[in-house]
Design an enzyme around this catalytic site. Structure first.
Site, PDB file in Angstrom:
ATOM      1  N   ARG A   1      16.023  -1.597   8.850  1.00 22.34           N
ATOM      2  CA  ARG A   1      15.647  -2.766   9.659  1.00 22.34           C
ATOM      3  C   ARG A   1      16.860  -3.549  10.114  1.00 22.34           C
ATOM      4  O   ARG A   1      16.864  -4.124  11.206  1.00 22.34           O
ATOM      5  CB  ARG A   1      14.676  -3.639   8.854  1.00 22.34           C
ATOM      6  CG  ARG A   1      13.281  -2.969   8.741  1.00 22.34           C
ATOM      7  CD  ARG A   1      12.515  -3.500   7.553  1.00 22.34           C
ATOM      8  NE  ARG A   1      11.132  -3.057   7.486  1.00 22.34           N
ATOM      9  CZ  ARG A   1      10.723  -1.879   6.992  1.00 22.34           C
ATOM     10  NH1 ARG A   1      11.600  -0.995   6.538  1.00 22.34           N
ATOM     11  NH2 ARG A   1       9.436  -1.584   6.958  1.00 22.34           N
TER      12      ARG A   1
ATOM     13  N   SER B   1       0.067   0.471   4.983  1.00 22.56           N
ATOM     14  CA  SER B   1       1.332   1.108   5.357  1.00 22.56           C
ATOM     15  C   SER B   1       2.260   0.104   6.022  1.00 22.56           C
ATOM     16  O   SER B   1       1.956  -0.416   7.101  1.00 22.56           O
ATOM     17  CB  SER B   1       1.078   2.283   6.306  1.00 22.56           C
ATOM     18  OG  SER B   1       2.280   2.650   6.948  1.00 22.56           O
TER      19      SER B   1
ATOM     20  N   ASP C   1       6.681   4.305  -3.549  1.00 24.09           N
ATOM     21  CA  ASP C   1       7.748   5.319  -3.579  1.00 24.09           C
ATOM     22  C   ASP C   1       8.172   5.683  -5.002  1.00 24.09           C
ATOM     23  O   ASP C   1       8.998   6.580  -5.192  1.00 24.09           O
ATOM     24  CB  ASP C   1       8.976   4.817  -2.812  1.00 24.09           C
ATOM     25  CG  ASP C   1       8.712   4.752  -1.315  1.00 24.09           C
ATOM     26  OD1 ASP C   1       7.813   5.470  -0.829  1.00 24.09           O
ATOM     27  OD2 ASP C   1       9.391   3.964  -0.632  1.00 24.09           O
TER      28      ASP C   1
ATOM     29  N   LYS D   1       3.762  11.810   1.913  1.00 27.47           N
ATOM     30  CA  LYS D   1       5.162  11.375   1.859  1.00 27.47           C
ATOM     31  C   LYS D   1       6.062  12.562   2.219  1.00 27.47           C
ATOM     32  O   LYS D   1       5.624  13.506   2.839  1.00 27.47           O
ATOM     33  CB  LYS D   1       5.466  10.791   0.480  1.00 27.47           C
ATOM     34  CG  LYS D   1       4.670   9.513   0.192  1.00 27.47           C
ATOM     35  CD  LYS D   1       5.056   8.418   1.163  1.00 27.47           C
ATOM     36  CE  LYS D   1       4.241   7.163   0.976  1.00 27.47           C
ATOM     37  NZ  LYS D   1       4.505   6.172   2.012  1.00 27.47           N
TER      38      LYS D   1
ATOM     39  N   ARG E   1       3.280  14.496  -2.885  1.00 29.36           N
ATOM     40  CA  ARG E   1       3.868  14.130  -4.186  1.00 29.36           C
ATOM     41  C   ARG E   1       2.905  14.318  -5.352  1.00 29.36           C
ATOM     42  O   ARG E   1       3.357  14.364  -6.504  1.00 29.36           O
ATOM     43  CB  ARG E   1       4.425  12.704  -4.143  1.00 29.36           C
ATOM     44  CG  ARG E   1       5.685  12.647  -3.304  1.00 29.36           C
ATOM     45  CD  ARG E   1       6.346  11.292  -3.296  1.00 29.36           C
ATOM     46  NE  ARG E   1       7.632  11.380  -2.593  1.00 29.36           N
ATOM     47  CZ  ARG E   1       8.277  10.354  -2.063  1.00 29.36           C
ATOM     48  NH1 ARG E   1       7.755   9.137  -2.139  1.00 29.36           N
ATOM     49  NH2 ARG E   1       9.428  10.529  -1.463  1.00 29.36           N
TER      50      ARG E   1
ATOM     51  N   ARG F   1      12.952  12.061  -3.824  1.00 29.16           N
ATOM     52  CA  ARG F   1      12.476  11.329  -5.010  1.00 29.16           C
ATOM     53  C   ARG F   1      11.928  12.284  -6.078  1.00 29.16           C
ATOM     54  O   ARG F   1      11.997  11.997  -7.270  1.00 29.16           O
ATOM     55  CB  ARG F   1      11.446  10.279  -4.611  1.00 29.16           C
ATOM     56  CG  ARG F   1      12.013   9.254  -3.617  1.00 29.16           C
ATOM     57  CD  ARG F   1      11.260   7.968  -3.592  1.00 29.16           C
ATOM     58  NE  ARG F   1      11.553   7.197  -2.387  1.00 29.16           N
ATOM     59  CZ  ARG F   1      12.642   6.446  -2.201  1.00 29.16           C
ATOM     60  NH1 ARG F   1      13.558   6.364  -3.145  1.00 29.16           N
ATOM     61  NH2 ARG F   1      12.817   5.785  -1.071  1.00 29.16           N
TER      62      ARG F   1
HETATM   63  C1  S3P Z   1       8.606   2.192   4.075  1.00 24.47           C
HETATM   64  C2  S3P Z   1       7.273   2.084   3.794  1.00 24.47           C
HETATM   65  C3  S3P Z   1       6.563   3.006   2.907  1.00 24.47           C
HETATM   66  C4  S3P Z   1       7.512   3.830   2.044  1.00 24.47           C
HETATM   67  C5  S3P Z   1       8.676   4.349   2.812  1.00 24.47           C
HETATM   68  C6  S3P Z   1       9.457   3.235   3.464  1.00 24.47           C
HETATM   69  C7  S3P Z   1       9.218   1.224   4.999  1.00 24.47           C
HETATM   70  O1  S3P Z   1       5.794   3.902   3.693  1.00 24.47           O
HETATM   71  O2  S3P Z   1       6.824   4.889   1.432  1.00 24.47           O
HETATM   72  O3  S3P Z   1       9.538   5.075   1.967  1.00 24.47           O
HETATM   73  O4  S3P Z   1      10.459   1.141   5.053  1.00 24.47           O
HETATM   74  O5  S3P Z   1       8.465   0.513   5.679  1.00 24.47           O
HETATM   75  P1  S3P Z   1       4.326   3.502   4.194  1.00 24.47           P
HETATM   76  O6  S3P Z   1       4.415   2.150   4.689  1.00 24.47           O
HETATM   77  O7  S3P Z   1       3.979   4.461   5.274  1.00 24.47           O
HETATM   78  O8  S3P Z   1       3.443   3.643   2.982  1.00 24.47           O
END
Ligand code: S3P
Length: 433
Positions: A28, A169, A317, A344, A348, A389
């Site tokens: 970000r 999500s 995660d 993922k 997993r 992971r």
């Molecule tokens: C993330 C959100 C999660 C996570 C990913 C990183 C992010 O995924 O599993 O490793 O940076 O917004 P989801 O939002 O699709 O669950």
């Protein structure tokens, strides 16, 4: 990073581990820095392959990103209206966050591009972003199964929507909010359960007004971003392997400084505490808009638990590491309501169940979870299926195994924690060089 990782059995973990920058926050920082007016200075940035994919994508759209010393960047923002159409498809490697968040930005900015990825990313669901962005007016094609490549058509102005996310999500929420930054009107999202809020927090740091909290967020379109200074906290998702490794191994004690403890990320601490782990938080402070703390972990006998459902998105995660903790706990750990784990970097649930079985631990799997009964871990050979992971979780399992653990397809560790094997070896894990 080697494709194959071998870890000798036994040992204990002790000392201090420097954990690299948070992957979500690092992505970000690059993305919002690129969209800002002026130069954004980032420190503590993760230099893993996933974040490099994001940097390279923005470079291909005319954004200069200078990498100074490890983890320090200058992102020369081009403004919300300054991205150039890339001359070739943007290859995002293994990174789902890059692909989903970029889809929102490109759709909003009206920049046409094709987004591709590696074999793992090419299997992951993308309709979940294409659908809401389409409702806003974007034109996005996926492959027939709703998977990459994503082809975003340029030049379609967006209108705000009110969107109730069907799955919890943060990536989908962020894609819609980032598109909302460019849309006419106010875009509102609500989530079935709170997910990580780094996008909302960081937009604030760039001077954008976002209303958020309690699983809802709203952003008014047409706002500009002012360059910012971003300090990235250490990644609790990377710390999780060490928290589990030290918890399961007698006589272990580790100090992990400066770990991000945003409440939308601390499900792992809640889960491990319920299992009986001895993890203390100290020196609580802020790192820009994110809370951080030093964590101290000591070995403790763990017991199986039923994982509280509200912790699932808050620890999404960390389940590969939690499953290793469960394999070393007394009794049975049950996880339900976690169907997302099948989407993922690998499935997993299936991949961890196979690997644990190879190490002598029987599991029962469900469509949305797993039940793991702790027992004696033997050495063996497991396949990480290119999932960082999974590889790091099984590396920690060697601490309690009675023979070496060999992990195939482990090179993806470099996507989120390139220094993992060196740092793990320095604290006592028997990595075979
Ligand atoms: C993330 C959100 C999660 C996570 C990913 C990183 C992010 O995924 O599993 O490793 O940076 O917004 P989801 O939002 O699709 O669950």
């Amino acid at each position: 990073m080697n494709e194959r990782l071998e870890v000798r059995p036994g040992g204990r973990l002790a000392g201090t581990v420097a954990v690299p920058g948070d992957k979500s926050v690092s992505h970000r920082a690059v993305m919002l820095g690129a969209l800002a007016d002026g130069v954004t200075e980032v420190s503590g940035c993760l230099m893993g392959e996933d974040v490099v994919s994001t940097m390279d994508a923005f470079r291909a759209m005319g954004v200069a990103v200078d990498v100074h010393a490890a983890g320090r960047l200058s992102v020369h923002g081009v403004g919300v209206d300054g991205l150039r159409t890339p001359g070739a498809p943007l290859d995002l490697g293994n990174s789902g966050t890059s692909m989903r968040l970029l889809a929102g930005i490109l759709a909003g900015a009206g920049v046409g591009a094709t987004l591709t990825g590696d074999a793992s990313l090419s299997r992951r669901p993308m309709k979940r972003v294409a659908e809401p962005l389409g409702r806003m007016g974007a034109v996005i094609e996926t492959a027939p199964g709703g998977t990459p490549p994503l082809v975003v058509a340029g030049g379609h102005p967006l209108s705000a929507i009110d969107y109730a996310l069907p799955v919890a999500s943060a990536q989908v929420k962020s894609a819609v909010l980032l598109a909302g930054l460019f849309a006419a009107g106010t875009t509102r999202v609500s989530e079935p359960a709170p997910t990580r809020d780094h996008t909302e927090r960081m937009l604030g740091a760039f001077g954008v007004e976002v209303d958020y909290g309690g699983g809802r967020a709203a952003i008014r379109g047409g706002q500009r971003l002012a360059a910012a200074e971003i300090v990235v906290p250490a990644d609790i998702s990377s710390a999780a392997f060490f928290l589990v490794g030290a918890s399961i191994t007698p006589d272990s004690a580790l100090h992990l400084p400066g770990i991000g403890v945003n409440p939308t990320r601390t499900g792992i601490l809640e889960i491990l505490a319920a299992m009986g782990a001895d993890i203390r938080r100290g020196a609580e402070r802020r790192c820009g808009d994110e809370p951080v703390a030093d964590l101290e972990v000591r070995a403790a006998p763990l017991r199986g638990i039923t994982i509280p459902p509200h912790t699932v998105p808050l620890a999404i995660d960390e389940f590969p590491a939690v499953f290793v903790a469960a394999a070393c706990a007394e009794g049975t750990t049950v996880l339900r309501g976690a169907e997302e784990l099948r989407h993922k970097e690998s499935d997993r649930i299936a991949v961890m169940a196979d690997g644990l079985a190879a190490l002598g631990i029987a599991c029962e799997t469900f469509a949305d979870g797993i039940a793991i009964t702790g027992g004696r871990l033997r050495g063996g050979r497991v396949d990480a299926h290119g999932d960082h992971r999974i590889a790091m979780a099984f590396a920690m399992a060697a601490l309690r195994a009675d023979g070496p653990v060999v992990i195939d397809n482990a090179a993806a560790i470099a996507t989120s924690f390139p220094e993992f094997t060196a740092r793990a070896a320095a604290t006592g894990l028997g990595i075979v060089a």
